[in-house]
Design an enzyme around this catalytic site. Sequence first.
Site, PDB file in Angstrom:
ATOM      1  N   ASP A   1     -22.000  39.997 -19.196  1.00 47.43           N
ATOM      2  CA  ASP A   1     -21.258  39.029 -17.810  1.00 47.43           C
ATOM      3  C   ASP A   1     -22.737  37.447 -17.278  1.00 47.43           C
ATOM      4  OD1 ASP A   1     -21.033  37.476 -14.420  1.00 47.43           O
ATOM      5  OD2 ASP A   1     -20.008  39.016 -14.835  1.00 47.43           O
TER       6      ASP A   1
ATOM      7  N   HIS B   1     -17.805  32.545 -16.249  1.00 50.91           N
ATOM      8  CA  HIS B   1     -19.101  34.338 -16.893  1.00 50.91           C
ATOM      9  C   HIS B   1     -19.549  35.023 -17.979  1.00 50.91           C
ATOM     10  CE1 HIS B   1     -18.699  35.730 -12.452  1.00 50.91           C
ATOM     11  NE2 HIS B   1     -17.210  35.962 -12.482  1.00 50.91           N
TER      12      HIS B   1
ATOM     13  N   GLU C   1     -12.818  34.509 -12.266  1.00 46.95           N
ATOM     14  CA  GLU C   1     -13.199  33.161 -10.841  1.00 46.95           C
ATOM     15  C   GLU C   1     -13.983  32.518 -11.876  1.00 46.95           C
ATOM     16  OE1 GLU C   1     -15.911  35.933  -7.359  1.00 46.95           O
ATOM     17  OE2 GLU C   1     -16.618  36.236  -9.378  1.00 46.95           O
TER      18      GLU C   1
HETATM   19  C1  ACM Z   1     -14.461  40.368  -9.604  1.00 48.81           C
HETATM   20  O1  ACM Z   1     -14.794  41.166  -8.732  1.00 48.81           O
HETATM   21  N1  ACM Z   1     -14.725  39.283 -10.266  1.00 48.81           N
HETATM   22  C2  ACM Z   1     -13.382  41.035 -10.714  1.00 48.81           C
END
Ligand code: ACM
Length: 773
Positions: free
Chosen positions: A199, A269, A333
Amino acid sequence: MYKYFTSIIFTILIISCVQDKDFRLADYNVVPLPQEIKLTEGDPFILNKSTKIVYQKENNSHRILAEFLSKDLSDITGYTINIGESASTLTNNIFLKNTLENENKESYTLSINKDNMTIDGSSEAGIFYAIQTLRKSIPTSAKDYIEFPAGEIKDFPYYKHRGASLDVSRHFFSADFVKKHIDVLALCNMNVFHWHLTDDQGWRIEIKKYPKLTEIGSQRDSTIIGRHTATFDHTPHGGYYTQDEIKDIVAYAAQRHITVIPEIDLPGHMLAALASYPELGCTGGPYIVGSEWGIYEDALCAGNEDVFSFLDNVFSEVAELFPSQYIHIGGDECLKNRWMECPKCKNRIKELGLHETKEHSLGEQLQSYFIARVEKMINAKGKQIIGWDEILEGGIAPNATIMSWRGTEGGIYAANKGHDVIMTPEAYLYLDYYQSPDVDKEPFTFGWLTDLKKVYSYNPMPSELNADNKKHILGAQVNIWSEYMPTSKNVEYMLLPRMAALAETLWTNPEKKDYNNFVSRLYNLSKHFDRLGYENCKQAYGVQDSIVIDTTMNEIKVYLSTFDNSPIYYTTNGEEPTNKSTLYNTPITINNDMTIKAISGKNKGNPYTKKFVSHKAIAKPIQLKHEPASRYSFNGATTLVDGQLGAITSYRTGTRIGFLGTDMEAIIDMKNETEISSVVINCFVNTRGDLFKMKRLTILTSDNGKDYKQIYNDTYPIPGKDISPMIVGIDAKFPPIKTRYIKVIAESIKVLPDWHKKKGQKAYLMLDEIKVY
Ligand code: ACM
Ligand code: ZN
C-alpha cells in the site's frame, strides 16, 4: 411419594456433581455451532493419559493432524496424549479417518461412545475442523480426565470462502505474529487469509527482480499521530517478508487448511512502489513512502508500457510464492487526476479510442483497461483475479471475482452479471471500527461503531439474487486495516471476538443463528482466546443497555441486561458498583444528570458506564426542517434530546447527527409552558476534515407553534485552517421566558471555504444535543 422424594435427592446430587465436575465435562456448544449435534444416552468417552490418537498408516498428512490434536489436548490437560498408526487397546482411542462421502470437502462426522471417539472427514480439511470442534468443546480449566458426552456430530460449512484480511502495510507485523494470526483464524474455522501486502505506506513483500521495493518502499520516516492531526511521530517504521518467510507462512497456513491470498494493490495505493521506482508514475516523482492515512493522488501510469512489464515480473514472483487460485489486485480508491494530466495516459486514451460516456468517465474507462490487462497477465500465469468493487467502474474484467466493500450493491451487480463475489461490506465487516460504544475507553479507531451484534446480524446472501446467481456468493470476510493498530495486540483486540461472529455466519445454517445463544458459546471460546494469549474484547459478556427515548411520556428509560441473565448491580452517582450496590430489576429513569455504572454478578467483561445529562428538553418531541446526511442520521432528531453527549474520540458512533450543506433547524415541543433561560449546543469541529462550527445561532419561541418570536441571535467566526478534532460549546443565555415551543436554528457555513483542500464542497455541522435550561 417416596419415589418422587428420591428423584429430587438424585437430581440435587447430579446437579452438585455436575458443578463439581464442570472442569472435566466437554460440551459441543462451540463457535461456530455445528450443523447437527445428537447426544445419546450412553456413557461418555473418557479422555485420559492412556488415550491414543490413531491415524491412518503411513499417511503424513494424517500424522500432522494427529499431532495437532495431541498438542491441543495436551496443552489444555497438561499431560501428553500419544499418537500412533495403530491402536494398542480396543478402547480409549480417537480414530482419525478420511472415508466420509460428502460433496462438501470440508465436512466431518464426530462419533463418541464410551469406548472410542471417531473423526471421519470428507477430506483432511474435514478432519481438521472436527479437531477444532473438539478442542473448543473442552473447558479451559480441564484437569485430570475429561468426559465427552456420547453422541454424534455431523458438520459442514455453509459458505466456501470464509476469510479475514490483514493489512501489514499501514503497520508491519512480524512473521511470527502472522502465524499466530493464522492460528486463530483456524480455531474459528476460517479458511482464507487475505494478506494485504502493499500500500502507499509500505511495500512488504520481497520481489527479487525489484530490490528497491523493499530497500526503499518498505520504510517510512514518520507516521501521523491520530486522525487529521498533521502531527507526526518522526519515528521510522518499516519491515517486509522475505520470500523464504512467505513460503514458510503459506505452508504453515496450508497445514491449517487456510489459503493465503496475496494482495498487490494497484493502480492506486502504490506510493511505496513509486518511491522505489519513480519512473512508474505519471509525474516521474520524486515520491516518498506515505506517512499519512487516506488516499494519495499518485498512481501507476496507465500509458507507460514499462508499468505493465514491471507488473508482469512482480506477478510472476507472486504467483510462484502463493499456490492460491486467486491473486487480489486491489483496484480500490484510485484517483484519476494524474492520469488526466499525463501525456502518456492521454496518448493511451487516444490510442484506445476512449470517449466519455454517461455511465463511465474517461478515467474509469482507463482504469478498466488497466485492470483487464492485469487480469490477462495473471490468467496467463494460471491464476484468477479478485478486485475491490471499484473495478466494476468502467466495465468489469471478464473473469474477475469481486470483493464488495462499499456496501453490497457492487456484489449484487457482479453476481447478476455471472461473476463470483465475496462480500465484505464496510458497515458490517470492517473491524477497524469501534466495537464498544464506550469509545473513550477503547483503542482509538477510524470511527464508526460496529459492535459484535451488528457483525453477527450480517447475512452475506442478498435476497435480491435469484437462486442461480446466489451461487456466485462465495462467502464473506472481515477486514483488518491497520492504520490505528500499531501493535499486534491491537490487531488481536479488534479481530476478537468479532471475527467469530462472521465465522458462525459463514459456517452455520442461517436458520440456527441466535445472538444470545451465540454469545453464551462465545464466552467459552473467549477463555480459549485468553488461554492462547490473544487479546480479545469482553464487552459482549458484560452489561448491555437498551435506551428508550419516549417522546410521548417524555422519559428516557435505560434497560440493562446480560447474555446469561446474571444479576446486575448498579450505581447512578458515579461510584464504582459492587455486588452490594442496587440490584437491577426495573429500567432506570433518567431524571437528573446521571452516570450509570453497572456490573454483572459474574463480573464478566468491563463495567458498563454511561453518562446522561438532564435538561428541560429531554425526550420532548422534536422535528427537523432538514434531514441529517444519511451517513450521519443514526437515530435522527431524537439524538438531539436523548441526554447523551458525544465523545471527543469519534463523531461517528451515533451520539451525534451531521448536517451536510444545510442548517440544523429544530422545533422542540416542551408540551407545557416552560420557563427557559439558556440553550447549550456543542459542535464537533475538525477543519482538516470537513466539520465546521455553526456560523450563527438563532432561538425563537412560540406559544402556538405558528407565530415565533426571536429571543436570541449571535454569530460566530468561521474556524480557521488546521483545527484538529475538538468540541466547541455554544452557550446561549437570555432573560428567562415562558414558552411551549422552541425553534433552534444553527446556521451552517454550508460550503467549505477557499483555503480548504475540498473548497466548494459541502461542509458538515455535527451536533449531539440541544440542552435547554
Ligand atoms: C478499501 O477499504 N479501500 C478496500
Ligand atoms: Zn500517466
